[in-house]
Design an enzyme around this catalytic site. Structure first.
Site, PDB file in Angstrom:
ATOM      1  N   GLY A  56      -3.346  -1.861  12.607  1.00  0.00           N
ATOM      2  CA  GLY A  56      -2.070  -1.303  12.182  1.00  0.00           C
ATOM      3  C   GLY A  56      -2.152  -0.294  11.232  1.00  0.00           C
ATOM      4  N   GLY A  79       9.329 -11.364  16.068  1.00  0.00           N
ATOM      5  CA  GLY A  79       9.889 -11.355  14.539  1.00  0.00           C
ATOM      6  C   GLY A  79      10.217  -9.975  14.411  1.00  0.00           C
ATOM      7  CG  ASP A 107       8.592  -0.834  10.734  1.00  0.00           C
ATOM      8  OD1 ASP A 107       7.677  -0.091  10.177  1.00  0.00           O
ATOM      9  OD2 ASP A 107       9.014  -1.853  10.583  1.00  0.00           O
ATOM     10  NE  ARG A 136       5.210 -19.952  15.209  1.00  0.00           N
ATOM     11  CZ  ARG A 136       4.726 -20.286  14.234  1.00  0.00           C
ATOM     12  NH1 ARG A 136       3.743 -21.093  14.296  1.00  0.00           N
ATOM     13  NH2 ARG A 136       5.197 -19.803  12.974  1.00  0.00           N
ATOM     14  CE1 TYR A 173      -0.692  -3.369   5.217  1.00  0.00           C
ATOM     15  CE2 TYR A 173       0.844  -3.374   7.220  1.00  0.00           C
ATOM     16  CZ  TYR A 173       0.582  -3.467   5.683  1.00  0.00           C
ATOM     17  OH  TYR A 173       1.502  -3.926   5.151  1.00  0.00           O
ATOM     18  CE  LYS A 224      10.873  -4.309   7.164  1.00  0.00           C
ATOM     19  NZ  LYS A 224       9.996  -4.142   8.386  1.00  0.00           N
ATOM     20  CG  LEU A 281      -1.874  -1.122   1.289  1.00  0.00           C
ATOM     21  CD1 LEU A 281      -2.608  -1.391   2.680  1.00  0.00           C
ATOM     22  CD2 LEU A 281      -2.877  -1.174   0.173  1.00  0.00           C
ATOM     23  CB  SER A 282       4.649   1.665   0.128  1.00  0.00           C
ATOM     24  OG  SER A 282       4.747   0.967   1.277  1.00  0.00           O
ATOM     25  CB  THR A 307       9.689  -4.485   2.656  1.00  0.00           C
ATOM     26  OG1 THR A 307       8.732  -5.166   3.733  1.00  0.00           O
ATOM     27  CG2 THR A 307       9.334  -4.857   1.178  1.00  0.00           C
TER      28      THR A 307
HETATM   29  P1  NAP Z   1       7.959 -11.822  10.700  1.00  0.00           P
HETATM   30  O1  NAP Z   1       9.523 -11.384  11.010  1.00  0.00           O
HETATM   31  O2  NAP Z   1       7.775 -12.951  10.021  1.00  0.00           O
HETATM   32  O3  NAP Z   1       7.585 -12.087  12.376  1.00  0.00           O
HETATM   33  C1  NAP Z   1       6.480 -13.038  12.583  1.00  0.00           C
HETATM   34  C2  NAP Z   1       6.372 -13.341  13.910  1.00  0.00           C
HETATM   35  O4  NAP Z   1       4.917 -13.951  14.193  1.00  0.00           O
HETATM   36  C3  NAP Z   1       7.109 -14.324  14.250  1.00  0.00           C
HETATM   37  O5  NAP Z   1       7.530 -14.335  15.696  1.00  0.00           O
HETATM   38  C4  NAP Z   1       6.588 -15.903  14.044  1.00  0.00           C
HETATM   39  O6  NAP Z   1       7.018 -16.813  14.867  1.00  0.00           O
HETATM   40  C5  NAP Z   1       5.130 -15.296  14.732  1.00  0.00           C
HETATM   41  N1  NAP Z   1       4.268 -16.184  14.133  1.00  0.00           N
HETATM   42  C6  NAP Z   1       3.882 -16.338  12.921  1.00  0.00           C
HETATM   43  N2  NAP Z   1       2.877 -17.410  13.053  1.00  0.00           N
HETATM   44  C7  NAP Z   1       2.602 -17.695  14.150  1.00  0.00           C
HETATM   45  C8  NAP Z   1       1.477 -18.632  14.877  1.00  0.00           C
HETATM   46  N3  NAP Z   1       0.916 -19.168  14.024  1.00  0.00           N
HETATM   47  N4  NAP Z   1       1.362 -18.657  16.078  1.00  0.00           N
HETATM   48  C9  NAP Z   1       2.492 -17.827  16.877  1.00  0.00           C
HETATM   49  N5  NAP Z   1       3.426 -17.041  16.434  1.00  0.00           N
HETATM   50  C10 NAP Z   1       3.292 -16.836  14.894  1.00  0.00           C
HETATM   51  O7  NAP Z   1       7.083 -10.534  10.369  1.00  0.00           O
HETATM   52  P2  NAP Z   1       7.117  -9.212  10.816  1.00  0.00           P
HETATM   53  O8  NAP Z   1       7.839  -8.375   9.810  1.00  0.00           O
HETATM   54  O9  NAP Z   1       7.464  -9.097  12.098  1.00  0.00           O
HETATM   55  O10 NAP Z   1       5.475  -8.599  10.544  1.00  0.00           O
HETATM   56  C11 NAP Z   1       4.353  -9.241  11.546  1.00  0.00           C
HETATM   57  C12 NAP Z   1       3.266  -8.787  11.050  1.00  0.00           C
HETATM   58  O11 NAP Z   1       3.231  -7.190  11.356  1.00  0.00           O
HETATM   59  C13 NAP Z   1       2.875  -8.832   9.799  1.00  0.00           C
HETATM   60  O12 NAP Z   1       1.623  -9.128   9.708  1.00  0.00           O
HETATM   61  C14 NAP Z   1       3.086  -7.275   9.073  1.00  0.00           C
HETATM   62  O13 NAP Z   1       2.157  -7.097   8.004  1.00  0.00           O
HETATM   63  C15 NAP Z   1       2.769  -6.362  10.333  1.00  0.00           C
HETATM   64  N6  NAP Z   1       3.695  -5.094  10.352  1.00  0.00           N
HETATM   65  C16 NAP Z   1       2.722  -3.924  10.302  1.00  0.00           C
HETATM   66  C17 NAP Z   1       3.429  -2.739  10.137  1.00  0.00           C
HETATM   67  C18 NAP Z   1       2.509  -1.558  10.105  1.00  0.00           C
HETATM   68  O14 NAP Z   1       3.047  -0.431   9.891  1.00  0.00           O
HETATM   69  N7  NAP Z   1       1.344  -1.793  10.544  1.00  0.00           N
HETATM   70  C19 NAP Z   1       4.669  -2.640  10.026  1.00  0.00           C
HETATM   71  C20 NAP Z   1       5.382  -3.727  10.080  1.00  0.00           C
HETATM   72  C21 NAP Z   1       4.959  -5.119  10.196  1.00  0.00           C
HETATM   73  P3  NAP Z   1       8.007 -17.903  14.210  1.00  0.00           P
HETATM   74  O15 NAP Z   1       9.204 -17.150  13.875  1.00  0.00           O
HETATM   75  O16 NAP Z   1       8.144 -18.842  15.267  1.00  0.00           O
HETATM   76  O17 NAP Z   1       7.528 -18.447  12.785  1.00  0.00           O
END
Ligand code: NAP
Length: 308
Positions: A272, A136, A106, A158, A251, A70, A15-16, A66
């Site tokens: 978000g 994450g 962020d 987890r 979001y 990153k 969406l950027s 992204t």
């Molecule tokens: P990431 O680095 O892949 O981290 C995801 C985290 O979620 C990891 O800790 C992962 O655990 C955990 N996870 C995934 N599936 C799971 C499950 N079924 N049960 C428990 N934990 C689970 O992703 P990220 O970059 O942090 O992004 C996370 C979310 O934030 C995304 O939806 C992204 O779109 C959103 N986000 C939003 C913004 C915003 O501006 N609103 C900015 C950044 C990110 P494992 O490592 O064990 O898989």
């Protein structure tokens, strides 16, 4: 021509361009924001190198970075801001004094949205105890931001090891904590001694029963994100901490199952979207020097009803 863009893979759902396109129009800048989908392959790395070169030569004025670059991008940069260093990830590149700088918007984007929420008259400000789900990349930014703002943070993931590593890393990056006597490197030693700790997601029911009040629950996992919209990071039969506010970094969709259930239980709950807009505008200001008001972008995107 003010050329901006986003590097990552895949990028179809980003969406950027919409947000930055709106900011460019509001700021009256003749420019564009393009998507640069770069697959993680040797050829992709060469493409990344070319984009970096364009930044250095002023052909690109700014880039967002992204997944999956990153962390990988860091070796191409001259300087990392303290936030990018502490979080261990870069999402914004800009040139400053001839140096290519990596930053992370962020963390301030999340805090700006939280401030915005607290500035609403209906929401009492409680800077106290927060439960962050996930460990994450986004969780790193959120935990850093909340820790810097003085919150007590509990990270539930987890994989306990991932959460414990995050605790250890962050504790060494937050100056006040760093200066507190000797900082233990063993995460289990840290628990209870410092205001950031880790628990296993499976321990959540017991933890919720036994702990002091939680004022904010943040979902920083990707659970509930399109297309898996019928999933929630919160166990179905577990009540949310009484009167906690809920924030879901996801979001898309705008109302996740987690948010939906939280609202049904009477909790104030935010998606978000606000953070997405805030972090974009923080990057935009780094590139252009212009602080575009969030409200104008929100209006122009017609996203009323989202957390604006
Ligand atoms: P990431 O680095 O892949 O981290 C995801 C985290 O979620 C990891 O800790 C992962 O655990 C955990 N996870 C995934 N599936 C799971 C499950 N079924 N049960 C428990 N934990 C689970 O992703 P990220 O970059 O942090 O992004 C996370 C979310 O934030 C995304 O939806 C992204 O779109 C959103 N986000 C939003 C913004 C915003 O501006 N609103 C900015 C950044 C990110 P494992 O490592 O064990 O898989």
């Amino acid at each position: 021509m003010y050329r901006l863009g986003l590097v990552g893979y895949p990028l179809e759902h980003s969406l950027s361009p919409m947000i930055h396109g709106s900011a460019l129009r509001i700021a009256n800048i003749n420019g564009d924001y393009r998507l640069y989908p770069v697959p993680p392959s040797p050829q992709g790395m060469a493409e990344l190198g070319q984009l970096i070169s364009k930044m250095r030569h002023g052909k690109l004025k700014g880039l967002n970075i992204t997944i999956p670059y990153k962390q990988a991008i860091m070796e191409y940069l001259d300087v990392l801001t303290p936030a990018a260093q502490a979080i261990g990830a870069v999402n914004t590149l800009f040139m400053s004094d001839g140096k290519l700088v990596g930053d992370n918007s962020d963390a301030p984007g999340f805090m700006a949205d939280l401030e915005n929420i607290y500035s609403k008259k209906t929401v009492g400000r409680e800077v106290s105890r927060v439960l962050v789900l996930g460990a994450g990349g986004a969780a790193r930014a959120v935990v850093y931001a909340l820790g810097m703002a003085g919150w007590e943070v509990i990270i539930a993931a987890r994989r306990l090891k991932q959460a414990s590593d995050l605790v250890t890393h962050i504790l060494h990056k937050i100056p006040d904590l760093k200066n507190t006597q000797s900082v233990p490197t063993n995460a289990s030693e840290l628990n209870g001694r410092f205001p950031i700790r880790a628990i296993d997601l499976n321990e959540l029911p017991v933890f919720i029963q036994q702990t002091d009040p939680i004022h904010l629950v943040v979902n920083a996992t990707s659970v509930g994100m399109f297309p898996d919209i019928y999933a929630s990071p919160w166990p179905e039969h577990l009540e949310l901490p009484a009167s906690a506010m809920v924030y879901d970094l996801v979001y898309n969709p705008e109302e996740t199952l987690f948010l939906h259930r939280a609202r049904q239980q009477g909790h104030l709950a935010w998606s978000g979207w606000g953070m997405l807009v805030e972090q974009a505008l923080i990057s935009f200001e780094k590139w252009t020097g212009i602080a575009v008001p969030r409200q104008l972008v929100v209006q122009s995107l017609s996203i009323e009803g989202k957390p604006d």
